[in-house]
Scaffold this motif. Structure first.
Motif, PDB file in Angstrom:
ATOM      1  N   LYS A  63       0.847  -1.181   0.000  1.00  0.00           N
ATOM      2  CA  LYS A  63       0.000   0.000   0.000  1.00  0.00           C
ATOM      3  C   LYS A  63       0.886   1.235   0.000  1.00  0.00           C
ATOM      4  CE  LYS A  63      -2.793   1.435   3.603  1.00  0.00           C
ATOM      5  NZ  LYS A  63      -3.910   1.221   4.542  1.00  0.00           N
ATOM      6  N   ILE A  64       0.579   2.169  -0.892  1.00  0.00           N
ATOM      7  CA  ILE A  64       1.356   3.414  -0.917  1.00  0.00           C
ATOM      8  C   ILE A  64       0.706   4.443  -0.009  1.00  0.00           C
ATOM      9  CG2 ILE A  64       2.375   5.216  -2.356  1.00  0.00           C
ATOM     10  CD1 ILE A  64       1.858   3.488  -4.786  1.00  0.00           C
ATOM     11  N   GLY A  65      -0.595   4.391   0.058  1.00  0.00           N
ATOM     12  CA  GLY A  65      -1.243   5.382   0.915  1.00  0.00           C
ATOM     13  C   GLY A  65      -2.751   5.243   0.945  1.00  0.00           C
ATOM     14  N   THR A  71      -7.749   3.127  -1.190  1.00  0.00           N
ATOM     15  CA  THR A  71      -6.311   2.999  -0.956  1.00  0.00           C
ATOM     16  C   THR A  71      -5.572   2.873  -2.275  1.00  0.00           C
ATOM     17  OG1 THR A  71      -6.611   0.637  -0.764  1.00  0.00           O
ATOM     18  CG2 THR A  71      -6.568   1.889   1.290  1.00  0.00           C
ATOM     19  N   VAL A  72      -4.327   3.322  -2.276  1.00  0.00           N
ATOM     20  CA  VAL A  72      -3.488   3.208  -3.462  1.00  0.00           C
ATOM     21  C   VAL A  72      -2.402   2.175  -3.189  1.00  0.00           C
ATOM     22  CG1 VAL A  72      -1.962   4.446  -5.044  1.00  0.00           C
ATOM     23  CG2 VAL A  72      -3.935   5.623  -4.049  1.00  0.00           C
ATOM     24  N   HIS A  73      -2.255   1.239  -4.121  1.00  0.00           N
ATOM     25  CA  HIS A  73      -1.222   0.215  -3.992  1.00  0.00           C
ATOM     26  C   HIS A  73      -0.281   0.251  -5.171  1.00  0.00           C
ATOM     27  CE1 HIS A  73      -2.975  -2.362  -0.727  1.00  0.00           C
ATOM     28  NE2 HIS A  73      -4.047  -1.664  -1.075  1.00  0.00           N
ATOM     29  N   VAL A  83      -2.434   1.230  -8.419  1.00  0.00           N
ATOM     30  CA  VAL A  83      -3.832   0.796  -8.438  1.00  0.00           C
ATOM     31  C   VAL A  83      -4.584   1.518  -7.331  1.00  0.00           C
ATOM     32  CG1 VAL A  83      -5.419  -1.140  -8.120  1.00  0.00           C
ATOM     33  CG2 VAL A  83      -3.273  -1.470  -9.358  1.00  0.00           C
ATOM     34  N   LYS A  84      -5.590   2.249  -7.728  1.00  0.00           N
ATOM     35  CA  LYS A  84      -6.428   2.920  -6.733  1.00  0.00           C
ATOM     36  C   LYS A  84      -7.661   2.070  -6.508  1.00  0.00           C
ATOM     37  CE  LYS A  84      -6.478   7.159  -5.694  1.00  0.00           C
ATOM     38  NZ  LYS A  84      -6.508   8.610  -5.541  1.00  0.00           N
ATOM     39  N   LEU A  85      -7.705   1.437  -5.340  1.00  0.00           N
ATOM     40  CA  LEU A  85      -8.851   0.595  -4.985  1.00  0.00           C
ATOM     41  C   LEU A  85      -9.894   1.471  -4.324  1.00  0.00           C
ATOM     42  CD1 LEU A  85      -7.091  -2.502  -3.391  1.00  0.00           C
ATOM     43  CD2 LEU A  85      -8.780  -2.591  -5.232  1.00  0.00           C
ATOM     44  N   VAL A 125      -6.397   1.780 -12.680  1.00  0.00           N
ATOM     45  CA  VAL A 125      -4.982   1.472 -12.862  1.00  0.00           C
ATOM     46  C   VAL A 125      -4.327   2.574 -13.684  1.00  0.00           C
ATOM     47  CG1 VAL A 125      -3.351  -0.264 -13.717  1.00  0.00           C
ATOM     48  CG2 VAL A 125      -5.583  -0.985 -12.830  1.00  0.00           C
ATOM     49  N   THR A 126      -3.304   3.170 -13.124  1.00  0.00           N
ATOM     50  CA  THR A 126      -2.559   4.213 -13.850  1.00  0.00           C
ATOM     51  C   THR A 126      -1.083   3.889 -13.786  1.00  0.00           C
ATOM     52  OG1 THR A 126      -2.183   5.592 -11.889  1.00  0.00           O
ATOM     53  CG2 THR A 126      -4.202   6.032 -13.135  1.00  0.00           C
ATOM     54  N   SER A 127      -0.304   4.638 -14.558  1.00  0.00           N
ATOM     55  CA  SER A 127       1.138   4.470 -14.444  1.00  0.00           C
ATOM     56  C   SER A 127       1.553   4.889 -13.038  1.00  0.00           C
ATOM     57  CB  SER A 127       1.844   5.331 -15.489  1.00  0.00           C
ATOM     58  OG  SER A 127       1.483   6.675 -15.321  1.00  0.00           O
ATOM     59  N   THR A 176      -1.547  20.137  -4.336  1.00  0.00           N
ATOM     60  CA  THR A 176      -0.142  19.725  -4.508  1.00  0.00           C
ATOM     61  C   THR A 176       0.049  18.229  -4.255  1.00  0.00           C
ATOM     62  OG1 THR A 176       0.215  20.661  -2.297  1.00  0.00           O
ATOM     63  CG2 THR A 176       0.976  21.958  -4.171  1.00  0.00           C
ATOM     64  N   LYS A 177      -0.863  17.608  -3.488  1.00  0.00           N
ATOM     65  CA  LYS A 177      -0.740  16.160  -3.279  1.00  0.00           C
ATOM     66  C   LYS A 177      -1.073  15.368  -4.548  1.00  0.00           C
ATOM     67  CE  LYS A 177      -1.401  15.613   1.665  1.00  0.00           C
ATOM     68  NZ  LYS A 177      -2.292  15.179   2.757  1.00  0.00           N
ATOM     69  N   ASN A 178      -1.759  15.993  -5.466  1.00  0.00           N
ATOM     70  CA  ASN A 178      -2.113  15.300  -6.705  1.00  0.00           C
ATOM     71  C   ASN A 178      -1.251  15.731  -7.886  1.00  0.00           C
ATOM     72  OD1 ASN A 178      -4.043  13.590  -5.673  1.00  0.00           O
ATOM     73  ND2 ASN A 178      -5.749  15.014  -6.003  1.00  0.00           N
ATOM     74  N   ILE A 188      -0.074  15.282 -13.415  1.00  0.00           N
ATOM     75  CA  ILE A 188      -1.287  15.540 -12.639  1.00  0.00           C
ATOM     76  C   ILE A 188      -2.071  14.238 -12.468  1.00  0.00           C
ATOM     77  CG2 ILE A 188      -3.476  16.824 -12.610  1.00  0.00           C
ATOM     78  CD1 ILE A 188      -2.058  18.891 -14.461  1.00  0.00           C
ATOM     79  N   THR A 189      -2.500  13.943 -11.248  1.00  0.00           N
ATOM     80  CA  THR A 189      -3.266  12.714 -11.004  1.00  0.00           C
ATOM     81  C   THR A 189      -4.652  13.041 -10.436  1.00  0.00           C
ATOM     82  OG1 THR A 189      -2.534  12.439  -8.705  1.00  0.00           O
ATOM     83  CG2 THR A 189      -1.140  11.482 -10.390  1.00  0.00           C
ATOM     84  N   ASP A 190      -5.468  11.989 -10.353  1.00  0.00           N
ATOM     85  CA  ASP A 190      -6.746  12.045  -9.628  1.00  0.00           C
ATOM     86  C   ASP A 190      -7.774  13.034 -10.122  1.00  0.00           C
ATOM     87  OD1 ASP A 190      -6.178  10.003  -7.974  1.00  0.00           O
ATOM     88  OD2 ASP A 190      -5.462  11.239  -6.321  1.00  0.00           O
TER      89      ASP A 190
HETATM   90  P1  ADP Z   1      -4.019  12.022  -1.677  1.00  0.00           P
HETATM   91  O1  ADP Z   1      -3.972  12.456  -3.115  1.00  0.00           O
HETATM   92  O2  ADP Z   1      -4.991  12.829  -0.894  1.00  0.00           O
HETATM   93  O3  ADP Z   1      -2.647  11.983  -1.064  1.00  0.00           O
HETATM   94  P2  ADP Z   1      -4.527   9.422  -2.752  1.00  0.00           P
HETATM   95  O4  ADP Z   1      -5.465   8.338  -2.356  1.00  0.00           O
HETATM   96  O5  ADP Z   1      -4.727  10.013  -4.093  1.00  0.00           O
HETATM   97  O6  ADP Z   1      -4.578  10.540  -1.627  1.00  0.00           O
HETATM   98  O7  ADP Z   1      -3.063   8.868  -2.710  1.00  0.00           O
HETATM   99  C1  ADP Z   1      -2.567   8.084  -1.653  1.00  0.00           C
HETATM  100  C2  ADP Z   1      -1.059   7.960  -1.814  1.00  0.00           C
HETATM  101  O8  ADP Z   1      -0.719   7.283  -3.020  1.00  0.00           O
HETATM  102  C3  ADP Z   1      -0.342   9.304  -1.882  1.00  0.00           C
HETATM  103  O9  ADP Z   1       0.864   9.221  -1.174  1.00  0.00           O
HETATM  104  C4  ADP Z   1      -0.073   9.480  -3.344  1.00  0.00           C
HETATM  105  O10 ADP Z   1       1.067  10.279  -3.533  1.00  0.00           O
HETATM  106  C5  ADP Z   1       0.147   8.055  -3.819  1.00  0.00           C
HETATM  107  N1  ADP Z   1      -0.232   7.917  -5.238  1.00  0.00           N
HETATM  108  C6  ADP Z   1      -1.448   8.145  -5.774  1.00  0.00           C
HETATM  109  N2  ADP Z   1      -1.457   7.926  -7.106  1.00  0.00           N
HETATM  110  C7  ADP Z   1      -0.188   7.560  -7.424  1.00  0.00           C
HETATM  111  C8  ADP Z   1       0.472   7.210  -8.661  1.00  0.00           C
HETATM  112  N3  ADP Z   1      -0.170   7.189  -9.839  1.00  0.00           N
HETATM  113  N4  ADP Z   1       1.789   6.905  -8.609  1.00  0.00           N
HETATM  114  C9  ADP Z   1       2.453   6.907  -7.418  1.00  0.00           C
HETATM  115  N5  ADP Z   1       1.896   7.216  -6.245  1.00  0.00           N
HETATM  116  C10 ADP Z   1       0.588   7.539  -6.224  1.00  0.00           C
END
Ligand code: ADP
Ligand code: MG
Length: 338
Positions: A63-65, A71-73, A83-85, A125-127, A176-178, A188-190
Protein backbone atom coordinates in the motif's frame (compact mmCIF):
# COMPACT_ATOMS: atom_id res chain seq x y z
CA UNK A 1 -7.97 19.05 9.92
CA UNK A 2 -11.10 19.86 11.54
CA UNK A 3 -14.65 19.25 11.54
CA UNK A 4 -17.45 21.56 10.94
CA UNK A 5 -20.53 20.94 9.22
CA UNK A 6 -22.27 19.13 6.64
CA UNK A 7 -22.09 20.26 3.23
CA UNK A 8 -24.08 20.00 0.20
CA UNK A 9 -21.67 18.47 -2.04
CA UNK A 10 -20.56 17.25 -5.27
CA UNK A 11 -19.96 15.81 -8.57
CA UNK A 12 -20.91 18.42 -11.02
CA UNK A 13 -20.25 18.46 -14.62
CA UNK A 14 -19.29 15.60 -16.75
CA UNK A 15 -20.13 16.04 -20.34
CA UNK A 16 -21.41 12.53 -20.56
CA UNK A 17 -23.95 13.20 -17.83
CA UNK A 18 -25.00 16.33 -19.59
CA UNK A 19 -25.70 14.44 -22.75
CA UNK A 20 -27.92 12.01 -20.94
CA UNK A 21 -29.69 14.78 -19.06
CA UNK A 22 -30.40 16.90 -22.03
CA UNK A 23 -31.72 13.87 -23.78
CA UNK A 24 -34.09 13.14 -20.93
CA UNK A 25 -35.22 16.70 -20.83
CA UNK A 26 -36.25 16.77 -24.40
CA UNK A 27 -39.96 16.72 -24.78
CA UNK A 28 -40.38 14.19 -27.46
CA UNK A 29 -38.96 10.80 -26.79
CA UNK A 30 -39.74 8.64 -29.73
CA UNK A 31 -38.25 5.42 -30.94
CA UNK A 32 -35.41 7.16 -32.67
CA UNK A 33 -34.35 8.62 -29.39
CA UNK A 34 -34.45 5.25 -27.72
CA UNK A 35 -32.42 3.66 -30.43
CA UNK A 36 -29.96 6.44 -30.19
CA UNK A 37 -29.65 5.99 -26.48
CA UNK A 38 -29.30 2.25 -26.73
CA UNK A 39 -26.57 2.67 -29.27
CA UNK A 40 -24.87 5.18 -27.12
CA UNK A 41 -25.06 2.89 -24.10
CA UNK A 42 -23.79 0.01 -26.13
CA UNK A 43 -20.89 1.94 -27.51
CA UNK A 44 -20.06 3.08 -24.07
CA UNK A 45 -20.02 -0.37 -22.58
CA UNK A 46 -18.19 -1.89 -25.52
CA UNK A 47 -15.50 0.71 -25.37
CA UNK A 48 -15.25 0.19 -21.66
CA UNK A 49 -14.37 -3.46 -22.20
CA UNK A 50 -11.14 -2.49 -23.87
CA UNK A 51 -10.07 -0.97 -20.61
CA UNK A 52 -11.40 -3.67 -18.37
CA UNK A 53 -8.63 -5.36 -16.44
CA UNK A 54 -9.55 -8.57 -14.61
CA UNK A 55 -8.61 -7.92 -11.03
CA UNK A 56 -6.75 -11.22 -10.83
CA UNK A 57 -4.35 -10.06 -13.52
CA UNK A 58 -3.01 -7.44 -11.14
CA UNK A 59 -0.30 -8.43 -8.76
CA UNK A 60 -1.13 -6.10 -5.90
CA UNK A 61 1.85 -5.12 -3.79
CA UNK A 62 2.37 -2.78 -0.89
CA UNK A 63 0.00 0.00 0.00
CA UNK A 64 1.36 3.41 -0.92
CA UNK A 65 -1.24 5.38 0.91
CA UNK A 66 -4.78 6.01 2.02
CA UNK A 67 -6.91 8.59 0.39
CA UNK A 68 -10.41 9.85 0.54
CA UNK A 69 -11.61 7.45 -2.14
CA UNK A 70 -9.83 4.32 -1.09
CA UNK A 71 -6.31 3.00 -0.96
CA UNK A 72 -3.49 3.21 -3.46
CA UNK A 73 -1.22 0.21 -3.99
CA UNK A 74 1.85 -0.40 -6.01
CA UNK A 75 1.16 -3.30 -8.36
CA UNK A 76 2.58 -5.24 -11.26
CA UNK A 77 0.67 -5.30 -14.51
CA UNK A 78 2.98 -5.39 -17.52
CA UNK A 79 5.37 -3.44 -15.35
CA UNK A 80 4.96 -1.23 -12.32
CA UNK A 81 1.58 0.48 -11.98
CA UNK A 82 -0.45 2.29 -9.34
CA UNK A 83 -3.83 0.80 -8.44
CA UNK A 84 -6.43 2.92 -6.73
CA UNK A 85 -8.85 0.59 -4.99
CA UNK A 86 -12.03 2.52 -4.43
CA UNK A 87 -13.92 2.21 -1.20
CA UNK A 88 -16.81 -0.16 -1.42
CA UNK A 89 -19.92 1.61 -2.65
CA UNK A 90 -17.92 4.70 -3.49
CA UNK A 91 -19.77 4.88 -6.75
CA UNK A 92 -22.44 2.76 -8.28
CA UNK A 93 -21.28 0.83 -11.32
CA UNK A 94 -22.87 3.16 -13.84
CA UNK A 95 -21.29 6.25 -12.32
CA UNK A 96 -17.98 4.43 -12.15
CA UNK A 97 -18.18 3.50 -15.83
CA UNK A 98 -18.90 7.09 -16.73
CA UNK A 99 -15.87 8.23 -14.79
CA UNK A 100 -13.72 5.64 -16.47
CA UNK A 101 -15.10 6.77 -19.82
CA UNK A 102 -13.75 10.21 -18.91
CA UNK A 103 -10.29 8.96 -18.01
CA UNK A 104 -9.77 6.98 -21.11
CA UNK A 105 -10.09 10.12 -23.22
CA UNK A 106 -6.91 11.55 -21.76
CA UNK A 107 -3.48 11.56 -23.38
CA UNK A 108 -1.16 14.31 -22.32
CA UNK A 109 2.40 14.50 -21.09
CA UNK A 110 1.40 16.25 -17.89
CA UNK A 111 -1.57 14.03 -17.10
CA UNK A 112 -1.11 10.63 -15.46
CA UNK A 113 -1.43 7.72 -17.87
CA UNK A 114 -4.70 5.89 -17.42
CA UNK A 115 -4.15 2.20 -18.14
CA UNK A 116 -7.43 0.56 -17.30
CA UNK A 117 -9.99 -0.20 -14.66
CA UNK A 118 -11.45 -3.13 -12.77
CA UNK A 119 -15.15 -3.21 -12.17
CA UNK A 120 -15.12 -5.79 -9.39
CA UNK A 121 -13.75 -4.56 -7.09
CA UNK A 122 -13.72 -1.06 -8.48
CA UNK A 123 -10.16 -0.02 -9.16
CA UNK A 124 -8.34 2.39 -11.41
CA UNK A 125 -4.98 1.47 -12.86
CA UNK A 126 -2.56 4.21 -13.85
CA UNK A 127 1.14 4.47 -14.44
CA UNK A 128 3.16 4.62 -11.26
CA UNK A 129 4.49 8.13 -10.75
CA UNK A 130 8.13 8.37 -9.89
CA UNK A 131 9.49 11.22 -7.90
CA UNK A 132 7.64 13.14 -5.23
CA UNK A 133 4.46 15.12 -5.12
CA UNK A 134 4.71 18.90 -4.98
CA UNK A 135 3.24 18.57 -1.50
CA UNK A 136 6.22 16.50 -0.39
CA UNK A 137 8.67 18.91 -2.01
CA UNK A 138 7.09 22.04 -0.59
CA UNK A 139 5.74 21.05 2.80
CA UNK A 140 7.79 18.07 3.88
CA UNK A 141 11.21 18.46 2.31
CA UNK A 142 10.79 22.22 2.31
CA UNK A 143 12.56 22.47 -1.01
CA UNK A 144 12.90 25.99 -2.28
CA UNK A 145 12.09 26.64 -5.91
CA UNK A 146 13.36 29.79 -7.55
CA UNK A 147 11.03 31.76 -9.78
CA UNK A 148 12.30 30.04 -12.90
CA UNK A 149 11.51 26.60 -11.57
CA UNK A 150 8.25 27.76 -10.00
CA UNK A 151 7.16 29.21 -13.31
CA UNK A 152 8.13 26.10 -15.24
CA UNK A 153 6.14 23.92 -12.89
CA UNK A 154 3.14 26.26 -13.08
CA UNK A 155 3.32 26.27 -16.88
CA UNK A 156 3.27 22.50 -17.04
CA UNK A 157 0.35 22.32 -14.62
CA UNK A 158 -1.47 24.86 -16.80
CA UNK A 159 -0.74 22.82 -19.89
CA UNK A 160 -2.06 19.59 -18.38
CA UNK A 161 -5.08 21.33 -16.86
CA UNK A 162 -5.77 23.28 -20.04
CA UNK A 163 -5.83 19.97 -21.85
CA UNK A 164 -8.29 18.43 -19.38
CA UNK A 165 -10.53 21.49 -19.59
CA UNK A 166 -10.48 21.39 -23.37
CA UNK A 167 -11.96 17.92 -22.98
CA UNK A 168 -14.51 19.25 -20.52
CA UNK A 169 -12.95 17.41 -17.64
CA UNK A 170 -13.11 19.33 -14.39
CA UNK A 171 -10.42 18.12 -12.00
CA UNK A 172 -12.29 18.95 -8.78
CA UNK A 173 -9.35 18.02 -6.58
CA UNK A 174 -6.35 19.93 -7.87
CA UNK A 175 -3.87 20.16 -5.03
CA UNK A 176 -0.14 19.72 -4.51
CA UNK A 177 -0.74 16.16 -3.28
CA UNK A 178 -2.11 15.30 -6.70
CA UNK A 179 0.78 16.77 -8.67
CA UNK A 180 3.95 14.74 -9.09
CA UNK A 181 7.30 16.04 -10.19
CA UNK A 182 9.23 13.42 -12.14
CA UNK A 183 12.68 14.74 -13.04
CA UNK A 184 11.28 18.19 -13.62
CA UNK A 185 8.19 16.93 -15.43
CA UNK A 186 4.79 17.63 -13.90
CA UNK A 187 2.26 14.78 -13.76
CA UNK A 188 -1.29 15.54 -12.64
CA UNK A 189 -3.27 12.71 -11.00
CA UNK A 190 -6.75 12.05 -9.63
CA UNK A 191 -8.81 14.25 -11.90
CA UNK A 192 -12.56 13.96 -11.99
CA UNK A 193 -12.81 11.52 -9.14
CA UNK A 194 -13.92 13.75 -6.35
CA UNK A 195 -17.38 13.24 -5.03
CA UNK A 196 -18.06 15.43 -2.04
CA UNK A 197 -20.93 13.28 -0.89
CA UNK A 198 -18.24 10.95 0.24
CA UNK A 199 -17.04 13.44 2.80
CA UNK A 200 -17.42 11.84 6.18
CA UNK A 201 -20.27 13.19 8.19
CA UNK A 202 -20.74 12.43 11.81
CA UNK A 203 -23.91 13.30 13.68
CA UNK A 204 -21.94 14.54 16.65
CA UNK A 205 -18.96 16.13 14.98
CA UNK A 206 -20.47 17.35 11.76
CA UNK A 207 -18.66 17.30 8.50
CA UNK A 208 -15.09 16.13 8.51
CA UNK A 209 -13.01 18.49 6.43
CA UNK A 210 -9.98 16.63 5.13
CA UNK A 211 -6.68 18.17 6.03
CA UNK A 212 -5.31 20.61 3.50
CA UNK A 213 -8.53 20.75 1.54
CA UNK A 214 -10.30 24.00 2.38
CA UNK A 215 -7.64 26.32 1.05
CA UNK A 216 -8.24 24.96 -2.46
CA UNK A 217 -11.98 25.61 -2.36
CA UNK A 218 -13.32 28.61 -4.26
CA UNK A 219 -15.85 30.86 -2.48
CA UNK A 220 -18.78 29.32 -4.37
CA UNK A 221 -17.75 25.89 -3.05
CA UNK A 222 -17.07 27.13 0.46
CA UNK A 223 -20.53 28.68 0.53
CA UNK A 224 -22.27 25.34 0.13
CA UNK A 225 -20.46 23.79 3.08
CA UNK A 226 -23.12 23.73 5.73
CA UNK A 227 -22.69 22.78 9.35
CA UNK A 228 -25.88 20.99 10.10
CA UNK A 229 -27.06 19.30 6.99
CA UNK A 230 -26.01 16.05 5.38
CA UNK A 231 -24.01 16.39 2.22
CA UNK A 232 -25.81 16.66 -1.06
CA UNK A 233 -24.44 15.81 -4.41
CA UNK A 234 -24.29 19.29 -5.86
CA UNK A 235 -21.11 21.17 -5.09
CA UNK A 236 -20.64 23.63 -7.94
CA UNK A 237 -17.24 22.44 -9.17
CA UNK A 238 -16.29 24.05 -12.45
CA UNK A 239 -13.33 24.94 -14.60
CA UNK A 240 -13.24 28.22 -12.69
CA UNK A 241 -13.07 26.41 -9.35
CA UNK A 242 -10.08 24.46 -10.72
CA UNK A 243 -8.45 27.81 -11.52
CA UNK A 244 -8.99 28.92 -7.93
CA UNK A 245 -7.28 25.73 -6.75
CA UNK A 246 -4.42 26.41 -9.16
CA UNK A 247 -4.04 29.82 -7.48
CA UNK A 248 -3.48 28.04 -4.18
CA UNK A 249 -0.89 25.75 -5.75
CA UNK A 250 0.86 28.85 -7.14
CA UNK A 251 0.81 30.35 -3.65
CA UNK A 252 2.31 27.20 -2.12
CA UNK A 253 5.06 27.19 -4.73
CA UNK A 254 5.88 30.82 -4.00
CA UNK A 255 5.54 30.84 -0.23
CA UNK A 256 6.30 27.30 0.85
CA UNK A 257 3.14 27.09 2.88
CA UNK A 258 -0.64 26.97 2.65
CA UNK A 259 -2.74 30.11 2.54
CA UNK A 260 -4.65 30.78 5.77
CA UNK A 261 -1.95 28.82 7.51
CA UNK A 262 -2.97 27.75 11.00
CA UNK A 263 -6.40 29.31 10.93
CA UNK A 264 -9.33 27.24 12.08
CA UNK A 265 -11.60 25.81 9.40
CA UNK A 266 -14.48 27.94 10.57
CA UNK A 267 -12.38 31.09 10.15
CA UNK A 268 -11.31 30.09 6.66
CA UNK A 269 -14.87 29.28 5.67
CA UNK A 270 -16.07 32.60 7.04
CA UNK A 271 -13.43 34.66 5.27
CA UNK A 272 -13.30 32.95 1.91
CA UNK A 273 -17.08 32.75 1.70
CA UNK A 274 -17.14 36.55 2.01
CA UNK A 275 -14.49 37.11 -0.59
CA UNK A 276 -11.51 37.68 1.68
CA UNK A 277 -8.14 36.47 0.51
CA UNK A 278 -4.86 35.53 2.05
CA UNK A 279 -2.81 38.72 2.35
CA UNK A 280 0.28 38.94 0.19
CA UNK A 281 1.89 41.69 2.23
CA UNK A 282 4.80 39.49 3.24
CA UNK A 283 5.30 37.81 -0.08
CA UNK A 284 8.38 39.19 -1.74
CA UNK A 285 7.45 38.92 -5.34
CA UNK A 286 6.80 41.14 -8.29
CA UNK A 287 3.47 42.67 -9.06
CA UNK A 288 2.91 40.29 -11.96
CA UNK A 289 3.45 37.26 -9.76
CA UNK A 290 0.95 38.54 -7.21
CA UNK A 291 -1.53 39.53 -9.89
CA UNK A 292 -1.66 35.93 -11.07
CA UNK A 293 -2.59 34.85 -7.56
CA UNK A 294 -5.26 37.48 -7.20
CA UNK A 295 -6.86 36.82 -10.56
CA UNK A 296 -7.04 33.07 -9.90
CA UNK A 297 -8.58 33.78 -6.51
CA UNK A 298 -11.15 36.21 -7.90
CA UNK A 299 -14.43 36.01 -6.00
CA UNK A 300 -16.56 35.78 -9.13
CA UNK A 301 -15.86 32.57 -11.08
CA UNK A 302 -16.36 34.55 -14.29
CA UNK A 303 -13.50 36.88 -13.40
CA UNK A 304 -10.94 34.11 -13.16
CA UNK A 305 -8.75 33.46 -16.19
CA UNK A 306 -8.64 30.19 -18.07
CA UNK A 307 -5.47 28.12 -18.38
CA UNK A 308 -4.67 29.52 -21.82
CA UNK A 309 -4.68 33.02 -20.35
CA UNK A 310 -2.60 31.83 -17.41
CA UNK A 311 -0.02 30.41 -19.77
CA UNK A 312 0.32 33.83 -21.38
CA UNK A 313 0.67 35.51 -17.99
CA UNK A 314 3.26 32.96 -16.84
CA UNK A 315 5.18 33.30 -20.08
CA UNK A 316 5.51 37.04 -19.49
CA UNK A 317 7.09 36.70 -16.05
CA UNK A 318 10.68 37.84 -15.92
CA UNK A 319 13.09 34.95 -15.53
CA UNK A 320 15.68 34.54 -12.82
CA UNK A 321 14.42 36.54 -9.89
CA UNK A 322 13.83 34.84 -6.59
CA UNK A 323 10.19 34.57 -5.79
CA UNK A 324 10.33 34.44 -2.08
CA UNK A 325 12.36 35.98 0.62
CA UNK A 326 15.32 33.74 1.31
CA UNK A 327 15.05 34.05 5.07
CA UNK A 328 11.45 33.21 5.59
CA UNK A 329 8.44 33.08 3.37
CA UNK A 330 5.16 34.60 4.29
CA UNK A 331 4.65 34.85 8.01
CA UNK A 332 1.10 34.94 9.10
CA UNK A 333 -0.73 33.23 11.77
CA UNK A 334 0.18 29.63 11.93
CA UNK A 335 -1.36 27.29 9.58
CA UNK A 336 -4.76 25.90 9.08
CA UNK A 337 -4.06 23.56 6.29
CA UNK A 338 -7.64 22.65 6.32
P1 ADP B 1 -4.02 12.02 -1.68
O1 ADP B 1 -3.97 12.46 -3.12
O2 ADP B 1 -4.99 12.83 -0.89
O3 ADP B 1 -2.65 11.98 -1.06
P2 ADP B 1 -4.53 9.42 -2.75
O4 ADP B 1 -5.47 8.34 -2.36
O5 ADP B 1 -4.73 10.01 -4.09
O6 ADP B 1 -4.58 10.54 -1.63
O7 ADP B 1 -3.06 8.87 -2.71
C1 ADP B 1 -2.57 8.08 -1.65
C2 ADP B 1 -1.06 7.96 -1.81
O8 ADP B 1 -0.72 7.28 -3.02
C3 ADP B 1 -0.34 9.30 -1.88
O9 ADP B 1 0.86 9.22 -1.17
C4 ADP B 1 -0.07 9.48 -3.34
O10 ADP B 1 1.07 10.28 -3.53
C5 ADP B 1 0.15 8.05 -3.82
N1 ADP B 1 -0.23 7.92 -5.24
C6 ADP B 1 -1.45 8.15 -5.77
N2 ADP B 1 -1.46 7.93 -7.11
C7 ADP B 1 -0.19 7.56 -7.42
C8 ADP B 1 0.47 7.21 -8.66
N3 ADP B 1 -0.17 7.19 -9.84
N4 ADP B 1 1.79 6.90 -8.61
C9 ADP B 1 2.45 6.91 -7.42
N5 ADP B 1 1.90 7.22 -6.25
C10 ADP B 1 0.59 7.54 -6.22
MG1 MG C 1 -4.36 11.76 -4.88
Amino acid sequence: TSQTSTNSASTSSDRTYLRVDSFEDSEERDDDDNTWQEQWNQQNSVSLKEWDIPFDDLEIMEKIGDGRFGTVHRAQWHGAVAVKLLKENYLDNEAFKLEVATFKKTRHENVVLFMGACIKPQAIVTSLCKGNTLYTHIHQRRDKFNLNKTTMVAQQISQGMGYLHARDIVHKDLKTKNIFLENGKVVITDFGLFSATKLQYDKNYGLEIPSGWLCYLAPELIQVLQPCRPAKDNMPFSKASDIYAFGTVWYELLCGEFPFKSQASEAVIFQVGRGMKQTLANLQASRDVKDILMTCWAYEPGNRPDFAKLLTLLERLPKKRLARSPSHPVQLSRSAES
